[in-house]
Design a protein around this motif. Structure first.
Motif, PDB file in Angstrom:
ATOM      1  N   UNK B 146      50.626  74.243  28.929  1.00  0.00           N
ATOM      2  CA  UNK B 146      49.235  74.496  29.551  1.00  0.00           C
ATOM      3  C   UNK B 146      49.242  75.838  29.703  1.00  0.00           C
ATOM      4  N   UNK B 150      46.196  78.368  28.224  1.00  0.00           N
ATOM      5  CA  UNK B 150      45.472  79.251  29.219  1.00  0.00           C
ATOM      6  C   UNK B 150      45.712  81.007  28.945  1.00  0.00           C
ATOM      7  N   UNK B 152      45.013  82.367  26.561  1.00  0.00           N
ATOM      8  CA  UNK B 152      43.792  82.846  25.815  1.00  0.00           C
ATOM      9  C   UNK B 152      42.787  83.432  26.509  1.00  0.00           C
ATOM     10  N   UNK B 155      37.091  81.635  29.795  1.00  0.00           N
ATOM     11  CA  UNK B 155      36.998  80.512  30.291  1.00  0.00           C
ATOM     12  C   UNK B 155      37.396  79.187  29.437  1.00  0.00           C
ATOM     13  N   UNK B 156      37.070  79.344  28.210  1.00  0.00           N
ATOM     14  CA  UNK B 156      37.343  78.235  27.262  1.00  0.00           C
ATOM     15  C   UNK B 156      38.737  77.791  27.272  1.00  0.00           C
ATOM     16  N   UNK B 157      39.595  78.966  27.245  1.00  0.00           N
ATOM     17  CA  UNK B 157      41.159  78.711  27.138  1.00  0.00           C
ATOM     18  C   UNK B 157      41.730  77.929  28.300  1.00  0.00           C
ATOM     19  N   UNK B 158      41.076  78.260  29.590  1.00  0.00           N
ATOM     20  CA  UNK B 158      41.327  77.562  30.814  1.00  0.00           C
ATOM     21  C   UNK B 158      41.025  76.267  30.753  1.00  0.00           C
ATOM     22  N   UNK B 159      39.526  75.847  30.387  1.00  0.00           N
ATOM     23  CA  UNK B 159      39.295  74.585  30.095  1.00  0.00           C
ATOM     24  C   UNK B 159      40.111  73.699  29.219  1.00  0.00           C
ATOM     25  N   UNK B 161      43.012  74.072  28.499  1.00  0.00           N
ATOM     26  CA  UNK B 161      44.388  74.052  29.059  1.00  0.00           C
ATOM     27  C   UNK B 161      44.337  72.880  30.148  1.00  0.00           C
ATOM     28  N   UNK B 162      43.421  72.770  30.795  1.00  0.00           N
ATOM     29  CA  UNK B 162      43.189  72.013  31.950  1.00  0.00           C
ATOM     30  C   UNK B 162      42.895  70.383  31.383  1.00  0.00           C
ATOM     31  N   UNK B 163      42.145  70.245  30.338  1.00  0.00           N
ATOM     32  CA  UNK B 163      42.001  68.918  29.790  1.00  0.00           C
ATOM     33  C   UNK B 163      43.305  68.609  29.257  1.00  0.00           C
ATOM     34  N   UNK B 165      46.068  69.440  30.205  1.00  0.00           N
ATOM     35  CA  UNK B 165      46.922  69.013  31.621  1.00  0.00           C
ATOM     36  C   UNK B 165      46.651  67.502  31.980  1.00  0.00           C
ATOM     37  N   UNK B 166      45.401  67.223  32.089  1.00  0.00           N
ATOM     38  CA  UNK B 166      45.069  65.894  32.391  1.00  0.00           C
ATOM     39  C   UNK B 166      45.639  64.716  31.530  1.00  0.00           C
ATOM     40  N   UNK B 234      40.408  71.101  21.404  1.00  0.00           N
ATOM     41  CA  UNK B 234      40.382  72.284  22.417  1.00  0.00           C
ATOM     42  C   UNK B 234      41.342  73.174  22.856  1.00  0.00           C
ATOM     43  N   UNK B 305      39.552  74.457  14.141  1.00  0.00           N
ATOM     44  CA  UNK B 305      39.340  73.027  14.335  1.00  0.00           C
ATOM     45  C   UNK B 305      39.592  72.277  13.249  1.00  0.00           C
TER      46      UNK B 305
END
Lengths: 122, 512
Positions: B146, B150, B152, B155-159, B161-163, B165-166, B234, B305
Motif C-alpha cells: 500500500x 501510494x 506514485x 491523488x490517484x495513487x493514494x486512492x 492504495x487506499x482501495x 488497503x480496504x 487501480x 490497464x
C-alpha cells in the motif's frame, strides 16, 4: 427455538463475533466516508479477535503461568495471535488514515463517491 | 547445516531494510546500493537453496529450520522444498531486475527500505511452515505494498492504495478467520502437523470446510480473481512504474503460491476428493475470471490497464489448477506462476520505459514507437507474444500443461476456456504490436494522436524527467534489463526438465 436460546446463552461470544464482523464489513462496503470505512475495518477485525480470545476460554481456567499442581489453564496460543493481530491492525489503521489525509488535502473531501467522480474510477 | 539458508533468506532483506534509512541520515543516495546489495544477496541465497535441493537425494529435498530451536508443532518452522525454492529464486531475480530498471530514478531512502521490506515479506510467505506466521508476512507484504503504491504522483495513487488497503485487509482478515477455524478444529497451526490432524477431524467436518472456504476467499481477494479483482487495475495503473512491475510480478504470485501450498500441503487432495462441490466452485470461479479478465483486458485503451486485467485472467488459470486436482495441471500452474511473473515484470518495465521517455501511456500513443525504441518495443512484442502462448515461450508451457491437465481429468470446459482466453489475449497483444510496428510514427512537432496529447512538448518533457527518464532518451540499463528478461521468457521454454526435477518430489507428496 430452544436451540436458539441455548446458542445465545452458551455461545454468546461467537454470536457477537458474527455480529461485529458483519456490521464492520457492511460499514466498509456501504458507508461512503473514508474514515468510517476504516472504523468498519477495525470493527471487522475486532470481531475476529473476539473469536480467537473466546475460543481459548475454558471454565475455571487460569492464566497460563504453569506451576506444580496448577491448572487447568486457558490456551495461550490464541491470545498471542490476537496480540500480534492487534499490532498489524493498528499499523493498517495508521496507513489508512495517512492515505485519507493525503486524499483530503488533495481533493478536499473524504467521501468515496465524490472521489470516484473526481478521479474517474470505473 | 544448509537449513540456516532459510532463516537467512528471510532475515537478510528484513534487516537490510533498516539501513537505507539509517545510512541515509549521514550519506546521500545510499538507498539504491544497499537495496541492490540486499537483493543480490537474496538471489545468491535463493540460488544456493535451489541448487542444494536440486542436487540433494530424495531424502534431502525438504529443508526444515526450526526458529529459535523450538521444535514443531510448538515453534515456527521455515520449510524449503523445490516449489518454494523456485518462487524464492523468482523473487530474487525480479527484485534485482526491477532495481536495475529503477537506477535512473531519484527516490527517497524510505522507498528502498520499503522495497527490501517487501522482498523480505514475500520470502517469508514463501518459506514459512506456519499458518499464522503466513498471516503476519501476508500483512507485512500488504502494508508495504500500500505504501509503495501510494509513492506514485498525485491523488490517484493514494486512492488506488487506499482501495487496495480496504480490500487487501478484508482478504487477510478472512484468511485469519479460516486459520482460526482450523485452530479450533485441530489445536495446531503448523502446516505439516495440520495435514495429519485435519485428516483425523475429517474432511467433511463443517468447521474444516468453513476454514478452507474463508482461506480460499481471502486469497482470492489477494490474488485478484474476478469478481474480487477491483483493487488491482487501480493499484497497478497509478503506482510508479517500478512498483507496478515489482508488485504485478510478485505480490499476487506469492499469494497464489500460498494458496497452492495450503490447498495441497495442509488440506491435501483428499479434501477436494471428499468435497467435490468446493473443487467445482473453485474451477467455476476461476474459469469466469479467465474469460472476464481477458475480455476486460481486450477493451482497455491504457497499456498498464491492459496488462493489469490480463493478470486477472492469468491468475484465473493458476487458481483453476487448484480445483482441477490434476498433477499435470498443477505443474502447469507453477510454471505459469513463474512465467507470468517474469512476463509481467518485463511488460510493465517496458511500458514504464516508453512512458517515461515518450510520455506514451495508451495504445494509440504507441504508434510507430518501435522505430524510436527498437529494443524496448521488440522486448514488449516478444513478451506479449509469450503471454499469448506463441511457441517457443514459457507462456505456452504453463497454458499447455494446465490445458492438458484439464483434458486428462475430463474437464473439457476448462480447456475451451483457456483456448478462448488465448484468442482474446492475442487480440490485445496484437493491438499493441500493430501500434508499435504498423502504425506510422507521429511527428514529434505535431500534436499527439490522442486528446491528452495536446500537452505541449515542454510539459511532456518535464513530466518525463520528473518520472526519472530523459525525454526521448532511454537509460541504457533499462533497455538491457527489459531485453534480457524478454529473452529469458523465450529461453525458459527449454527448461521443462529443470522444473520437473524441482517439482517432482513435491508433487509426489501432494498426490500420494
Amino acid at each position: 427455538m430452544t436451540d436458539f436460546v441455548s446458542l445465545l446463552t452458551t455461545r454468546h461470544a461467537y454470536v457477537l463475533f458474527v455480529l461485529l464482523s458483519t456490521i464492520g464489513l457492511y460499514m466498509l462496503i456501504a458507508n461512503e466516508n473514508l474514515v468510517k470505512k476504516i472504523i468498519g475495518v477495525n470493527m471487522f477485525q475486532t470481531g475476529i479477535f473476539l473469536f480467537f480470545v473466546s475460543s481459548a476460554y475454558r471454565v475455571g481456567g487460569s492464566a497460563p503461568i504453569v506451576e506444580d499442581g496448577g491448572g487447568p489453564y486457558v490456551s495461550p496460543l490464541p491470545q498471542v495471535i490476537v496480540l500480534t493481530a492487534i499490532v498489524v491492525g493498528i499499523s493498517l489503521t495508521a496507513v489508512g488514515l495517512a492515505l485519507s489525509i493525503r486524499l483530503y488535502s488533495e481533493y478536499g473531501t473524504l467521501r468515496a463517491d465524490a472521489l470516484r467522480e473526481v478521479i474517474g474510477d470505473e | 547445516m544448509s537449513d540456516t539458508l532459510l532463516a537467512l533468506l528471510v532475515t537478510v532483506p528484513l534487516v537490510a531494510a533498516i539501513f537505507p534509512l539509517l545510512v541515509g541520515l549521514r550519506v546521500d543516495d545510499a538507498g539504491w546500493p544497499i537495496a541492490m546489495a540486499g537483493s543480490l544477496a537474496v538471489v545468491g541465497l535463493a540460488g544456493s537453496l535451489a541448487s542444494t535441493i536440486y542436487t540433494a537425494g530424495p531424502e534431502g529435498q525438504r529443508l526444515i529450520h526450526e526458529l529459535a530451536g523450538y521444535p514443531a508443532p510448538y515453534g515456527i518452522e521455515l520449510v524449503g522444498d523445490g516449489l518454494s525454492a523456485l518462487i524464492a529464486l523468482l523473487i530474487g531475480v525480479v527484485a534485482v531486475a526491477v532495481l536495475v530498471y529503477d537506477r535512473s530514478v531519484d527516490r527517497p531512502d524510505a522507498f528502498y527500505s520499503g522495497y527490501l521490506l517487501l522482498t523480505g515479506g514475500l520470502l517469508g510467505m514463501t518459506l514459512t511452515g506456519d499458518l499464522f506466521n503466513l498471516f503476519v508476512f501476508l500483512e507485512i507484504v500488504g502494508l508495504v505494498t500500500y505504501a509503495l503504491v501510494a509513492a506514485g504522483d498525485g491523488g490517484e495513487a493514494a486512492y488506488g492504495a487506499l482501495k487496495y488497503l480496504f480490500l487487501g485487509t478484508v482478504g487477510a482478515s478472512l484468511y485469519l478467520i479460516g486459520v482460526g477455524y482450523a485452530l479450533v478444529a485441530t489445536g495446531s497451526l503448523n502446516m505439516l502437523d495440520l495435514q495429519t490432524r485435519l485428516a483425523e477431524v475429517g474432511y467433511t467436518d463443517p468447521l474444516v470446510q468453513a476454514s478452507f472456504g474463508f482461506i480460499l476467499v481471502g486469497f482470492m481477494l489477494k490474488i485478484a480473481v474476478f469478481p474480487l479483482h477491483t483493487w488491482q487495475p487501480d493499484a497497478y495503473t497509478h503506482a510508479p512504474d517500478t512498483v507496478s512491475a515489482f508488485i504485478s510480478a510478485l505480490v499476487s504470485t506469492t499469494a497464489a503460491y500460498a494458496l497452492i501450498r495450503i490447498a495441497f500441503d495442509v488440506f491435501t487432495v483428499d479434501f477436494f476428493a471428499a468435497n467435490p462441490l468446493i473443487a467445482d466452485t473453485v474451477v467455476l470461479i476461476a474459469s469466469i475470471s479467465i474469460v472476464v479478465g481477458s475480455l476486460l483486458a481486450a477493451t482497455q485503451t491504457e497499456v498498464k490497464r491492459v496488462f493489469a486485467y490480463s493478470s486477472v485472467a492469468q491468475f484465473g488459470m493458476v487458481v483453476v489448477a487448484v480445483g482441477l486436482n490434476s498433477r499435470t495441471a498443477l505443474f502447469g500452474a507453477v510454471i505459469h506462476l513463474i512465467g507470468h511473473g517474469l512476463m509481467k515484470a518485463t511488460l510493465f518495465m517496458g511500458a514504464g520505459t516508453l512512458s517515461s521517455a515518450y510520455g506514451a501511456s495508451t495504445i494509440a500513443d504507441y504508434a510507430g514507437l518501435a522505430k524510436r525504441a527498437p529494443y524496448t518495443g521488440g522486448a514488449i512484442a516478444v513478451t506479449g507474444l509469450a503471454l499469448v502462448g506463441i511457441p517457443p515461450s514459457i507462456g505456452l508451457l504453463g497454458k499447455w500443461y494446465i490445458g492438458l491437465g484439464a483434458v486428462e481429468s475430463g474437464t473439457w470446459s476448462v480447456a475451451i476456456v483457456i483456448f478462448v482466453s488465448t484468442l482474446l489475449s492475442l487480440s490485445y497483444v496484437y493491438q499493441l504490436i500493430e501500434a508499435l510496428y504498423f502504425t506510422p510514427l507521429e511527428e514529434p512537432t505535431g500534436g499527439e494522436s490522442t486528446a491528452d496529447g495536446a500537452v505541449d512538448h515542454a510539459t511532456m518533457a518535464d513530466s518525463a524527467v520528473a518520472d526519472g527518464g530523459h525525454a526521448g532518451r532511454i537509460a541504457p540499463e533499462r533497455v538491457a534489463v527489459v531485453a534480457l528478461l524478454a529473452v529469458s521468457t523465450v529461453v525458459l521454454f527449454a527448461s521443462v526438465g529443470l522444473f520437473d526435477a524441482m517439482l517432482d518430489p513435491v508433487f509426489g507428496r501432494f498426490f500420494q
